[in-house]
Design a protein around this motif. Structure first.
Motif, PDB file in Angstrom:
ATOM      1  N   UNK A 194       0.853  -1.186   0.000  1.00 59.26           N
ATOM      2  CA  UNK A 194       0.000   0.000   0.000  1.00 59.26           C
ATOM      3  C   UNK A 194       0.887   1.234   0.000  1.00 59.26           C
ATOM      4  N   UNK A 195       0.710   2.072  -1.033  1.00 57.14           N
ATOM      5  CA  UNK A 195       1.517   3.277  -1.190  1.00 57.14           C
ATOM      6  C   UNK A 195       0.706   4.501  -0.823  1.00 57.14           C
ATOM      7  N   UNK A 236      -7.137   9.882  -0.572  1.00 55.64           N
ATOM      8  CA  UNK A 236      -7.133   9.920   0.896  1.00 55.64           C
ATOM      9  C   UNK A 236      -6.634   8.615   1.530  1.00 55.64           C
ATOM     10  N   UNK A 237      -6.810   7.476   0.847  1.00 54.47           N
ATOM     11  CA  UNK A 237      -6.402   6.187   1.390  1.00 54.47           C
ATOM     12  C   UNK A 237      -5.179   5.675   0.644  1.00 54.47           C
ATOM     13  N   UNK A 238      -4.375   4.822   1.299  1.00 51.82           N
ATOM     14  CA  UNK A 238      -3.239   4.226   0.587  1.00 51.82           C
ATOM     15  C   UNK A 238      -3.705   3.461  -0.652  1.00 51.82           C
ATOM     16  N   UNK A 239      -2.889   3.493  -1.696  1.00 54.61           N
ATOM     17  CA  UNK A 239      -3.219   2.869  -2.970  1.00 54.61           C
ATOM     18  C   UNK A 239      -2.557   1.488  -3.035  1.00 54.61           C
ATOM     19  N   UNK A 240      -3.338   0.412  -3.290  1.00 52.07           N
ATOM     20  CA  UNK A 240      -2.732  -0.925  -3.361  1.00 52.07           C
ATOM     21  C   UNK A 240      -1.986  -1.129  -4.686  1.00 52.07           C
TER      22      UNK A 240
END
Length: 146
Positions: free
Chosen positions: A127-128, A134-138
């Motif tokens: 997760x970056x 707003x949320x981490x990107x998988x």
């Protein structure tokens, strides 16, 4: 009758799965179709995954050096101690689309059950942080040894 080749394929939408394709002169076309890429974008790499000393053939969309190397933070990968080999450098390479198979005497071969377990242990999600979301990107990653 054509032989069937069992490979591990990962697609950015379908995830990791075992796929069988016809092992004949159209093999590369089948891999291109699986990866949804052109022949110019396909690269064939010989990589060591995880703690296995075995090298696999990994087909990626684009050259290996074009893929981002990831830090091992926040990984959804089997990080148990026995999955590492001392004295090796492990890289996490972001790759949304890839195919993994065996090679023997210059010919592609099917993966085995043991290969499938090794591949599952050494592929996963990181997760970056991304300033645009707003949320981490998988991101899908492969752990390789160099």
């Amino acid at each position: 009758m054509n032989n069937r080749l069992f490979v591990v394929a990962n697609h950015e939408h379908d995830g990791l799965c075992e796929v069988d394709i016809i092992n004949d002169e159209c093999l590369i076309l089948a891999i291109l179709e699986l990866l949804n890429c052109s022949e110019e974008r396909l690269s064939k790499n010989r990589l060591t995954l995880g703690n296995s000393n075995k090298e696999y053939i990994v087909f990626l969309v684009g050259k290996l050096e074009e893929h981002d190397q990831m830090s091992p933070d926040l990984l959804d990968i089997d990080d148990s101690e026995e999955n590492y080999t001392k004295g090796t450098k492990t890289l996490f390479v972001e790759a949304d689309r890839y195919v993994i198979c065996n090679e023997k005497n210059g010919k592609l071969e099917s993966i085995t059950e043991a290969d499938m377990e090794n591949i599952k242990r050494n592929t996963g999600i990181v997760y970056r942080e991304d300033l645009n979301y707003p949320d981490p990107v998988p991101c899908d990653v492969i752990r390789i040894r160099v």
